[in-house]
Design a protein around this motif. Structure first.
Motif, short mmCIF file in Angstrom:
data_model
loop_
_atom_site.label_atom_id
_atom_site.label_comp_id
_atom_site.label_asym_id
_atom_site.label_seq_id
_atom_site.Cartn_x
_atom_site.Cartn_y
_atom_site.Cartn_z
N LEU A 100 142.89 0.90 6.85
CA LEU A 100 144.05 1.10 7.72
C LEU A 100 144.26 -0.08 8.65
O LEU A 100 143.28 -0.62 9.19
N PRO A 101 145.50 -0.47 8.88
CA PRO A 101 145.73 -1.49 9.90
C PRO A 101 145.34 -0.92 11.27
O PRO A 101 145.54 0.26 11.55
N TRP A 102 144.77 -1.76 12.09
CA TRP A 102 144.32 -1.36 13.43
C TRP A 102 145.39 -0.55 14.16
O TRP A 102 145.12 0.48 14.73
N LYS A 152 137.81 -7.96 11.82
CA LYS A 152 138.91 -8.91 11.75
C LYS A 152 139.41 -8.95 10.30
O LYS A 152 138.62 -8.82 9.36
N ASP A 153 140.69 -9.17 10.13
CA ASP A 153 141.28 -9.26 8.80
C ASP A 153 141.76 -10.69 8.56
O ASP A 153 142.92 -10.94 8.29
N CYS A 154 140.84 -11.62 8.73
CA CYS A 154 141.15 -13.04 8.55
C CYS A 154 139.85 -13.75 8.16
O CYS A 154 138.76 -13.18 8.28
N PHE A 155 139.98 -14.98 7.67
CA PHE A 155 138.80 -15.76 7.32
C PHE A 155 137.95 -15.98 8.57
O PHE A 155 138.49 -16.20 9.64
N PRO A 156 136.64 -15.90 8.49
CA PRO A 156 135.79 -15.69 7.33
C PRO A 156 135.45 -14.22 7.09
O PRO A 156 134.81 -13.88 6.12
N TYR A 157 135.88 -13.34 7.99
CA TYR A 157 135.49 -11.93 7.94
C TYR A 157 136.02 -11.23 6.69
O TYR A 157 135.35 -10.36 6.13
N SER A 158 137.19 -11.62 6.24
CA SER A 158 137.75 -11.02 5.03
C SER A 158 136.90 -11.36 3.80
O SER A 158 136.94 -10.64 2.81
N TRP A 159 136.13 -12.42 3.87
CA TRP A 159 135.25 -12.79 2.76
C TRP A 159 134.04 -11.88 2.64
O TRP A 159 133.33 -11.93 1.65
N VAL A 171 141.53 -4.63 10.98
CA VAL A 171 141.69 -3.55 10.01
C VAL A 171 140.51 -2.59 10.19
O VAL A 171 139.45 -2.97 10.69
N VAL A 172 140.73 -1.34 9.82
CA VAL A 172 139.71 -0.31 9.94
C VAL A 172 139.38 0.21 8.54
O VAL A 172 140.28 0.66 7.82
N PHE A 173 138.11 0.14 8.18
CA PHE A 173 137.63 0.64 6.90
C PHE A 173 136.97 1.99 7.14
O PHE A 173 136.14 2.12 8.05
#
Length: 140
Positions: free
Chosen positions: A99-101, A72-79, A128-130
């Motif tokens: 990359l965006p999903w 996920k590209d949102c709180f809390p995962y972005s932390w 998002v994909v890392f």
């Protein structure tokens, strides 16, 4: 399969993989409760999971393979700062791309919301994909 011990589990001995994917990693609630994690400790516990995963993945990764983490590209995962995880993994893997999903192959493989659990669907625009590869092989 224990994502933190890939080289020791049932996949050990197989031919190396071109891709190793961990989609929407999240510690089970039971493990978090067992460790009495609360608040920011939960972030640290999940970070530790991902660092252990990235440390264990090279044991099963082909020479020019890639490790992919969808999150996920949102709180809390972005932390969790997945983009910085390679700094804590011993240097064998480096971040190659973020990359965006919707710009990856995932939408053709899975066209619905990205369900992390029953009540927390993620819109593809919130994922998002890392991509990580062996250090020095960014063109994998």
């Amino acid at each position: 399969v224990d994502a933190t011990r890939l080289g020791e589990g049932p996949l050990a001995g197989y031919a190396p993989f071109d891709r190793i994917a961990f989609n929407f990693p999240l510690l089970p609630v039971g493990r978090i409760l067992l460790n009495n994690a609360r608040g920011s400790d939960v972030h640290l516990e999940n970070r530790a999971l991902l660092v252990a995963f990235l440390r264990s993945a090279p044991a099963l990764l082909a020479k020019r393979g890639m490790v992919v983490i969808a999150s996920k590209d949102c709180f809390p995962y972005s932390w969790w700062r997945i983009e910085a995880m390679s700094l804590w993994t011993g240097g064998e893997l480096s971040l190659t791309a973020v990359l965006p999903w919707k710009s990856t192959e995932y939408p053709t493989l899975y066209d619905g919301p990205c369900n992390v659990n029953r009540d927390a669907a993620v819109k593809p625009t919130d994922a998002v994909v890392f991509v990580f590869s062996r250090s020095g092989e960014g063109d994998a």
